[in-house]
Design a protein around this motif. Sequence first.
Motif, PDB file in Angstrom:
ATOM      1  N   LEU A  67       0.830  -1.207   0.000  1.00  0.00           N
ATOM      2  CA  LEU A  67       0.000   0.000   0.000  1.00  0.00           C
ATOM      3  C   LEU A  67       0.863   1.254   0.000  1.00  0.00           C
ATOM      4  CD1 LEU A  67      -2.809   1.338   0.252  1.00  0.00           C
ATOM      5  CD2 LEU A  67      -2.577   1.115   2.733  1.00  0.00           C
ATOM      6  N   GLU A  68       1.872   1.286   0.875  1.00  0.00           N
ATOM      7  CA  GLU A  68       2.722   2.479   0.979  1.00  0.00           C
ATOM      8  C   GLU A  68       3.531   2.690  -0.297  1.00  0.00           C
ATOM      9  OE1 GLU A  68       5.983   4.404   4.113  1.00  0.00           O
ATOM     10  OE2 GLU A  68       5.286   2.330   4.325  1.00  0.00           O
ATOM     11  N   LYS A  69       4.078   1.619  -0.876  1.00  0.00           N
ATOM     12  CA  LYS A  69       4.869   1.761  -2.089  1.00  0.00           C
ATOM     13  C   LYS A  69       4.019   2.198  -3.278  1.00  0.00           C
ATOM     14  CE  LYS A  69       8.680  -1.396  -1.054  1.00  0.00           C
ATOM     15  NZ  LYS A  69       9.374  -2.632  -1.466  1.00  0.00           N
ATOM     16  N   SER A  70       2.804   1.671  -3.384  1.00  0.00           N
ATOM     17  CA  SER A  70       1.935   2.069  -4.493  1.00  0.00           C
ATOM     18  C   SER A  70       1.541   3.538  -4.388  1.00  0.00           C
ATOM     19  CB  SER A  70       0.685   1.184  -4.524  1.00  0.00           C
ATOM     20  OG  SER A  70      -0.023   1.300  -3.301  1.00  0.00           O
ATOM     21  N   ILE A  71       1.334   4.041  -3.160  1.00  0.00           N
ATOM     22  CA  ILE A  71       1.025   5.473  -2.975  1.00  0.00           C
ATOM     23  C   ILE A  71       2.227   6.316  -3.394  1.00  0.00           C
ATOM     24  CG2 ILE A  71       0.478   7.253  -1.276  1.00  0.00           C
ATOM     25  CD1 ILE A  71      -1.019   5.039   0.301  1.00  0.00           C
ATOM     26  N   CYS A  72       3.412   5.930  -2.968  1.00  0.00           N
ATOM     27  CA  CYS A  72       4.618   6.698  -3.302  1.00  0.00           C
ATOM     28  C   CYS A  72       4.886   6.697  -4.809  1.00  0.00           C
ATOM     29  CB  CYS A  72       5.821   6.123  -2.553  1.00  0.00           C
ATOM     30  SG  CYS A  72       5.748   6.347  -0.759  1.00  0.00           S
ATOM     31  N   LEU A  73       4.683   5.547  -5.456  1.00  0.00           N
ATOM     32  CA  LEU A  73       4.916   5.477  -6.884  1.00  0.00           C
ATOM     33  C   LEU A  73       3.950   6.362  -7.665  1.00  0.00           C
ATOM     34  CD1 LEU A  73       5.568   1.661  -7.338  1.00  0.00           C
ATOM     35  CD2 LEU A  73       7.186   3.484  -7.778  1.00  0.00           C
ATOM     36  N   GLN A  74       2.687   6.340  -7.288  1.00  0.00           N
ATOM     37  CA  GLN A  74       1.702   7.132  -8.012  1.00  0.00           C
ATOM     38  C   GLN A  74       1.880   8.624  -7.782  1.00  0.00           C
ATOM     39  OE1 GLN A  74      -2.256   5.733  -7.244  1.00  0.00           O
ATOM     40  NE2 GLN A  74      -1.846   3.676  -7.996  1.00  0.00           N
ATOM     41  N   LEU A  75       2.432   9.012  -6.656  1.00  0.00           N
ATOM     42  CA  LEU A  75       2.681  10.431  -6.393  1.00  0.00           C
ATOM     43  C   LEU A  75       4.045  10.877  -6.874  1.00  0.00           C
ATOM     44  CD1 LEU A  75       1.179  10.781  -2.793  1.00  0.00           C
ATOM     45  CD2 LEU A  75       0.183  11.569  -4.938  1.00  0.00           C
ATOM     46  N   GLY A  76       4.847   9.960  -7.413  1.00  0.00           N
ATOM     47  CA  GLY A  76       6.146  10.328  -7.948  1.00  0.00           C
ATOM     48  C   GLY A  76       7.229  10.472  -6.907  1.00  0.00           C
ATOM     49  N   LEU A  77       7.130   9.752  -5.796  1.00  0.00           N
ATOM     50  CA  LEU A  77       8.124   9.857  -4.718  1.00  0.00           C
ATOM     51  C   LEU A  77       9.133   8.721  -4.745  1.00  0.00           C
ATOM     52  CD1 LEU A  77       5.677  10.826  -1.829  1.00  0.00           C
ATOM     53  CD2 LEU A  77       7.013  12.352  -3.274  1.00  0.00           C
ATOM     54  N   GLY A  78       9.015   7.783  -5.683  1.00  0.00           N
ATOM     55  CA  GLY A  78       9.943   6.656  -5.731  1.00  0.00           C
ATOM     56  C   GLY A  78       9.515   5.544  -4.787  1.00  0.00           C
ATOM     57  N   TRP A  79      10.091   4.368  -5.024  1.00  0.00           N
ATOM     58  CA  TRP A  79       9.708   3.213  -4.187  1.00  0.00           C
ATOM     59  C   TRP A  79      10.801   2.815  -3.188  1.00  0.00           C
ATOM     60  CZ3 TRP A  79      10.966   2.923  -9.365  1.00  0.00           C
ATOM     61  CH2 TRP A  79      12.127   2.236  -9.686  1.00  0.00           C
ATOM     62  N   GLN A  80      11.840   3.617  -3.076  1.00  0.00           N
ATOM     63  CA  GLN A  80      12.884   3.299  -2.110  1.00  0.00           C
ATOM     64  C   GLN A  80      12.375   3.574  -0.685  1.00  0.00           C
ATOM     65  OE1 GLN A  80      13.342   5.322  -4.689  1.00  0.00           O
ATOM     66  NE2 GLN A  80      14.768   4.239  -6.043  1.00  0.00           N
ATOM     67  N   GLU A  81      12.763   2.698   0.210  1.00  0.00           N
ATOM     68  CA  GLU A  81      12.355   2.836   1.606  1.00  0.00           C
ATOM     69  C   GLU A  81      13.210   3.897   2.300  1.00  0.00           C
ATOM     70  OE1 GLU A  81      12.554  -0.905   3.514  1.00  0.00           O
ATOM     71  OE2 GLU A  81      10.948  -1.825   2.296  1.00  0.00           O
ATOM     72  N   LEU A 430       7.934   9.870 -11.109  1.00  0.00           N
ATOM     73  CA  LEU A 430       9.216   9.762 -10.434  1.00  0.00           C
ATOM     74  C   LEU A 430       9.997  11.066 -10.589  1.00  0.00           C
ATOM     75  CD1 LEU A 430      10.130   6.181 -11.629  1.00  0.00           C
ATOM     76  CD2 LEU A 430       9.117   6.839  -9.465  1.00  0.00           C
ATOM     77  N   SER A 431      10.938  11.252  -9.681  1.00  0.00           N
ATOM     78  CA  SER A 431      11.665  12.522  -9.635  1.00  0.00           C
ATOM     79  C   SER A 431      12.882  12.540 -10.553  1.00  0.00           C
ATOM     80  CB  SER A 431      12.115  12.800  -8.194  1.00  0.00           C
ATOM     81  OG  SER A 431      12.917  11.736  -7.708  1.00  0.00           O
ATOM     82  N   SER A 432      13.281  11.410 -11.148  1.00  0.00           N
ATOM     83  CA  SER A 432      14.442  11.386 -12.024  1.00  0.00           C
ATOM     84  C   SER A 432      14.140  10.516 -13.239  1.00  0.00           C
ATOM     85  CB  SER A 432      15.678  10.838 -11.294  1.00  0.00           C
ATOM     86  OG  SER A 432      15.488   9.479 -10.947  1.00  0.00           O
ATOM     87  N   LEU A 433      14.800  10.827 -14.352  1.00  0.00           N
ATOM     88  CA  LEU A 433      14.590  10.085 -15.588  1.00  0.00           C
ATOM     89  C   LEU A 433      15.173   8.678 -15.499  1.00  0.00           C
ATOM     90  CD1 LEU A 433      13.610  10.082 -18.512  1.00  0.00           C
ATOM     91  CD2 LEU A 433      15.804  11.059 -19.182  1.00  0.00           C
ATOM     92  N   GLU A 434      16.288   8.525 -14.772  1.00  0.00           N
ATOM     93  CA  GLU A 434      16.875   7.184 -14.623  1.00  0.00           C
ATOM     94  C   GLU A 434      15.928   6.240 -13.896  1.00  0.00           C
ATOM     95  OE1 GLU A 434      20.587   7.643 -12.703  1.00  0.00           O
ATOM     96  OE2 GLU A 434      21.556   8.719 -14.360  1.00  0.00           O
ATOM     97  N   ALA A 435      15.310   6.758 -12.830  1.00  0.00           N
ATOM     98  CA  ALA A 435      14.365   5.914 -12.094  1.00  0.00           C
ATOM     99  C   ALA A 435      13.171   5.549 -12.958  1.00  0.00           C
ATOM    100  CB  ALA A 435      13.900   6.642 -10.833  1.00  0.00           C
ATOM    101  N   ALA A 436      12.709   6.488 -13.785  1.00  0.00           N
ATOM    102  CA  ALA A 436      11.579   6.197 -14.671  1.00  0.00           C
ATOM    103  C   ALA A 436      11.944   5.135 -15.705  1.00  0.00           C
ATOM    104  CB  ALA A 436      11.131   7.488 -15.366  1.00  0.00           C
TER     105      ALA A 436
END
Length: 507
Positions: A67-81, A430-436
Amino acid sequence: MSYVSLQKSQLLDSIESHVLYADLCCVVIGNEGLGKTFFVEQLTQRLEGKAYLSQIQALPEMTLQQLEKSICLQLGLGWQETEAKLHTRIKEKLDQRGLLVVDDAHLLSLACLEYLMALVHEQFTQKATTLYIVLTGLSDLAEKLNQTDSLSNNPNICAVFELQAIEANETKQLIAYFQAIDEVTVETLYDEQKLHYFWELSQGRPAELKYQLERWLSQTSVKAKVTEDENRHVENNSKETSTQKYTKSLVYALIAIILITVLIFQKDINKAIEGNESENIVLKEKKDSIKNNLSKINEPSKKVTEEVNQSTLLLSQENRKSKEQTTQQESAQQKEALSQDFVESKITEGGHKDNLEEVKKEITKKDNKDSLLVVKKQNVQNTKENITPTETKPKPKIVLDKQIKLQLTSDEIALSQYADTQYTLQWVALSSLEAANQYREKHPLKGNMLIFRRKKAKGYLYLIVSGQFNNRDDAEHTRIIYLKRAYPGKAWIKSAKSVKKEISALQ
């Protein structure tokens, strides 16, 4: 225009103001088929561009980390803990509020609901809400939320709204929305009794009303098709039988007339056949005799022509030989005259006849030089004929590309060509093109995914979308399929008009 009942329109107005300005959490409950998913779609359409959206379809097997990772991904915050909490990360990286919508939230576990309520309580106490939460589900959702510690200790952090069934007078408007027609045509197609009958069958639930309407339309269309097919089959059979009878009668009449005429004029026909045969034999004999006479006449003429041709050939050959001999004699005489003139000139220059041998040597040298010059000229001409001039290719002109001027990527150009009425599925931001690029490479739909940029306070957000749908229903259907396949990330529906608006803001 999308149909919204009076109660739902008032509820949308109040929740929209809550999302933009309040610090609470909204919970929308209602029985199955009352239009909760439709209500969520209308809410996200209203708030598109005003807040960052994270839309999640709840599942019973969903864990807290998912749940937390899916929220972060959709808001563009990345999935890293990270150790930072979700609302602080949103405050640092996003320039406006985020909206979290969880549909069918009654399926979530108590741990997930406790996490969401604790997040609401922390923002409420700090009076700095950066992520507004809207939960929808059945009536069991309210009981589950009361079991969480955060809500039981702080009951004022949550506002509960209940969806109601549609009224009888709203049936006409909802049928017009389902069939994509206006209310006037609905009145002509359905009378008051039939509309009331539909409302009683649906019990005020829009989903049930849609099912009953589609069922009635399918049955009536099948009956109409059956009657039309039967009528066409009967007409074709009747036409075929009448035409067949008419043609058969004509054929039989013609055959009878032919047989009668043959019987009547049989003797005359036999005489005509015999007379024609005898005439043909006589004509053949005459033709053969004429051919023989012509061949006898042509034989002496052929011999004469052959003799004439042979004589002409002999004369032409003798004329050619005489001409060649005369030309050779003339050329030899010219050479002798030239050599004598040259010798005499040399003798006059030297003044003595003893130098005749030296003059002859000079003449031979001169002839050799002339022959060498002729050979050299022929070689030069041959080399000139063999040499082909090199083609000068024009240099290609450098044309400035419009894409370089606009500084858009190929994915952004492809997205800007979508129609405004189309839709797509947004997966993450996501905040960077590499991560995308890393996310896209690991996704099963990487061949169908496009990346575009969104301006923010510092730098860009890189959003990943997939698919091109002509209407929202197709997009919703594919989104549900992706959820069942457990693809990484939770996609939500995004209009092509908003995507093009964000791309145009880059220029």
